[in-house]
Design an enzyme around this catalytic site. Structure first.
Site, short mmCIF file in Angstrom:
data_model
loop_
_atom_site.label_atom_id
_atom_site.label_comp_id
_atom_site.label_asym_id
_atom_site.label_seq_id
_atom_site.Cartn_x
_atom_site.Cartn_y
_atom_site.Cartn_z
N ASN A 55 3.82 7.35 -7.12
CA ASN A 55 2.41 7.53 -7.60
C ASN A 55 2.19 9.15 -7.74
O ASN A 55 2.22 9.78 -6.49
CB ASN A 55 1.34 7.09 -6.42
CG ASN A 55 -0.04 7.44 -6.77
OD1 ASN A 55 -0.47 7.86 -7.83
ND2 ASN A 55 -0.86 7.11 -5.84
N LYS A 58 0.75 -1.18 0.05
CA LYS A 58 0.16 -0.03 0.17
C LYS A 58 1.05 1.21 0.05
O LYS A 58 1.92 1.42 0.58
CB LYS A 58 -0.94 -0.34 1.31
CG LYS A 58 -1.80 1.07 1.41
CD LYS A 58 -2.84 1.13 0.43
CE LYS A 58 -3.82 2.62 0.64
NZ LYS A 58 -4.24 2.76 -0.73
N GLY A 59 0.46 2.21 -0.66
CA GLY A 59 1.25 3.51 -0.95
C GLY A 59 1.54 4.12 0.45
O GLY A 59 0.36 4.24 1.26
N GLY A 72 -4.33 -3.19 -15.24
CA GLY A 72 -5.82 -2.52 -15.45
C GLY A 72 -6.58 -3.40 -15.82
O GLY A 72 -6.68 -3.93 -17.08
N ASN A 77 -13.31 2.94 -5.85
CA ASN A 77 -12.79 2.87 -4.54
C ASN A 77 -12.43 4.50 -4.24
O ASN A 77 -12.12 5.14 -5.10
CB ASN A 77 -11.47 1.96 -4.40
CG ASN A 77 -10.43 2.65 -4.83
OD1 ASN A 77 -9.71 3.37 -3.81
ND2 ASN A 77 -9.62 2.44 -5.81
N THR A 135 -6.13 4.20 -11.34
CA THR A 135 -7.56 4.13 -11.72
C THR A 135 -8.06 5.50 -12.37
O THR A 135 -7.63 6.38 -12.33
CB THR A 135 -8.31 4.20 -10.19
OG1 THR A 135 -7.92 5.15 -9.38
CG2 THR A 135 -8.14 2.77 -9.66
N CYS A 150 -1.58 12.70 -7.22
CA CYS A 150 -1.76 13.44 -6.17
C CYS A 150 -1.94 14.88 -6.26
O CYS A 150 -0.95 15.52 -7.17
CB CYS A 150 -0.73 13.07 -4.88
SG CYS A 150 -0.62 11.37 -4.88
N ASN A 185 5.59 1.60 -2.95
CA ASN A 185 5.04 2.72 -3.68
C ASN A 185 4.82 4.03 -2.47
O ASN A 185 4.33 3.86 -1.45
CB ASN A 185 3.42 2.28 -3.74
CG ASN A 185 2.38 3.24 -4.51
OD1 ASN A 185 2.20 4.24 -3.99
ND2 ASN A 185 1.97 2.83 -5.70
N GLY A 195 -4.26 -6.02 -9.47
CA GLY A 195 -4.90 -5.31 -8.57
C GLY A 195 -6.11 -5.74 -7.92
O GLY A 195 -5.99 -6.79 -7.21
C1 FMN Z 1 -8.87 -0.56 -3.18
C2 FMN Z 1 -7.63 -0.03 -3.96
C3 FMN Z 1 -6.66 0.82 -3.45
C4 FMN Z 1 -5.57 1.24 -4.26
N1 FMN Z 1 -4.36 1.91 -3.48
C5 FMN Z 1 -3.67 2.35 -4.26
C6 FMN Z 1 -2.50 2.99 -3.81
O1 FMN Z 1 -2.19 3.34 -2.44
N2 FMN Z 1 -1.29 3.53 -4.59
C7 FMN Z 1 -1.48 3.37 -5.92
O2 FMN Z 1 -0.61 3.81 -6.81
N3 FMN Z 1 -2.63 2.73 -6.56
C8 FMN Z 1 -3.58 2.25 -5.70
N4 FMN Z 1 -4.58 1.56 -6.37
C9 FMN Z 1 -4.46 1.46 -7.93
C10 FMN Z 1 -4.20 0.06 -8.17
O3 FMN Z 1 -2.70 -0.27 -7.76
C11 FMN Z 1 -4.18 -0.20 -9.82
O4 FMN Z 1 -3.30 0.64 -10.28
C12 FMN Z 1 -5.66 -0.11 -10.47
O5 FMN Z 1 -6.68 -0.46 -9.56
C13 FMN Z 1 -5.65 -0.49 -11.85
O6 FMN Z 1 -5.41 -1.96 -11.67
P1 FMN Z 1 -6.71 -3.22 -11.81
O7 FMN Z 1 -7.86 -2.87 -12.64
O8 FMN Z 1 -6.01 -4.51 -11.72
O9 FMN Z 1 -6.88 -3.21 -10.11
C14 FMN Z 1 -5.69 0.99 -5.62
C15 FMN Z 1 -6.56 0.42 -6.25
C16 FMN Z 1 -7.76 -0.33 -5.45
C17 FMN Z 1 -8.66 -0.96 -6.17
#
Ligand code: FMN
Length: 304
Positions: free
Chosen positions: A129, A47-48, A245, A71, A195, A132, A101, A267
């Site tokens: 990341n 987690k970031g 993605g 989310n 996202t 922000c 991250n 993810g």
């Molecule tokens: C619940 C949740 C929390 C996330 N937290 C972070 C985060 O803290 N830092 C980050 O760079 N991306 C975060 N992401 C983005 C994911 O790492 C990923 O880039 C994104 O969900 C797309 O991939 P996926 O479709 O396989 O989930 C989060 C995604 C989800 C669903």
């Protein structure tokens, strides 16, 4: 086949295979150790983290949509000091790479955190990341302004010798331009996509489904857009590209590799099945064997 070479090089890191679990969807890794042997993955991205602890957004923070989830966790995390004290020690004995991250609210915060993280034991590299808002510049997101992204990467590059991966936001008109900017700034690799900004409304209560009103869309619903973006970026820059993605299985992963991703991240699929990463590694091996390809690198960008 006698020997399948799944190794992939990202900056100074050599991954044993191209499968990485993505930030925010796998806790800090340790929580999932009873479900999956982390050492079979190419890398784990926890987690970031930020310099100071963050409480995140008000609930509800997750809402299921057609083919995906929204989310608005709001980058909740315990902060750098707590992370180093309580999370980092676990990584030292892992036989896979851990990529941290991180993010900040200002350029100064990014630089300070990157320099703290530089060379810590148990950490193989950094994923920055940039989705922000820059508080000092009225909330303009670093990841949507090519000049700001360039300056930020250049400043952070000076603060760390670690492999530096820049995680790109998909909420832009020209993702290739963003990728070129961070390449010029000194990045070792890019990862995409984060996202997509999105929202949903409950027609009965007439209220938003998320406490924060808007959130980020992930999961299979975004995959075709993510594939297109990875393809555009991999043609535009010379750095390794890490694609993600909506990857749910090995075929999805191979699709990203064919359009130019050297590695991929999983993810949302982890929230349904935390073993997805291992299954994807096995599926990629099977695909390579069936197609008589002995090195994964031969598949990168091989789409016709
Ligand atoms: C619940 C949740 C929390 C996330 N937290 C972070 C985060 O803290 N830092 C980050 O760079 N991306 C975060 N992401 C983005 C994911 O790492 C990923 O880039 C994104 O969900 C797309 O991939 P996926 O479709 O396989 O989930 C989060 C995604 C989800 C669903």
């Amino acid at each position: 086949m006698e020997h399948l070479d799944l190794t992939v090089k990202i900056g100074k890191i050599t991954l044993k295979n191209p499968v990485i679990v993505s930030s925010g969807t796998f806790g800090f890794g340790e929580e999932l150790k009873d479900f999956i042997d982390l050492n079979h993955l190419g890398a784990v991205i926890p987690k970031g983290i930020s310099l100071e602890p963050m409480k995140g957004n008000p609930p509800p923070r997750i809402f299921e949509t057609a083919g995906g989830i929204l989310n608005s966790i709001g980058l909740q995390n315990p902060g750098y000091k707590e992370f180093v004290k309580n999370r980092l020690p676990y990584y030292k004995n892992l036989k896979t790479h851990v990529i941290i991250n991180f993010f900040g609210n200002t350029q100064e915060e990014y630089v300070e955190l990157a320099s703290h993280l530089d060379g810590l034991p148990g950490i193989s590299g950094l994923e920055m990341n940039i989705s922000c808002p820059n508080i000092k510049r009225c909330g303009i997101v670093f990841g949507t302004d090519p000049r700001m992204a360039y300056r930020l990467v250049r400043a952070v590059r000076k603060a760390t010798t670690s492999t530096l991966i820049i995680k790109l936001s998909p909420n832009v008109t020209d993702i290739a331009l963003m990728a070129k900017s961070v390449e010029e700034g000194g990045a070792d690799a890019v990862s995409l996509v984060n996202t997509f900004r999105a929202m949903a409304v409950n027609v009965h209560t007439k209220k938003p489904e998320l406490g924060n009103i808007t959130g980020g869309l992930s999961g299979p619903a975004i995959k075709p857009i993510a594939v297109r973006m990875v393809w555009e970026v991999s043609r535009a820059i010379d750095l390794p590209v890490i694609g993600m993605g909506g990857i749910m299985n090995a075929e999805d992963a191979i699709e990203f590799i064919l359009v130019g991703a050297s590695a991929i991240q999983i993810g949302t699929a982890n929230l349904i099945n935390p073993r997805t990463g291992i299954e994807v590694v096995q599926g990629i091996k099977k695909y390579l064997a069936q197609n008589k390809i002995n090195r994964i690198q031969k598949l990168v960008g091989a789409f016709e």
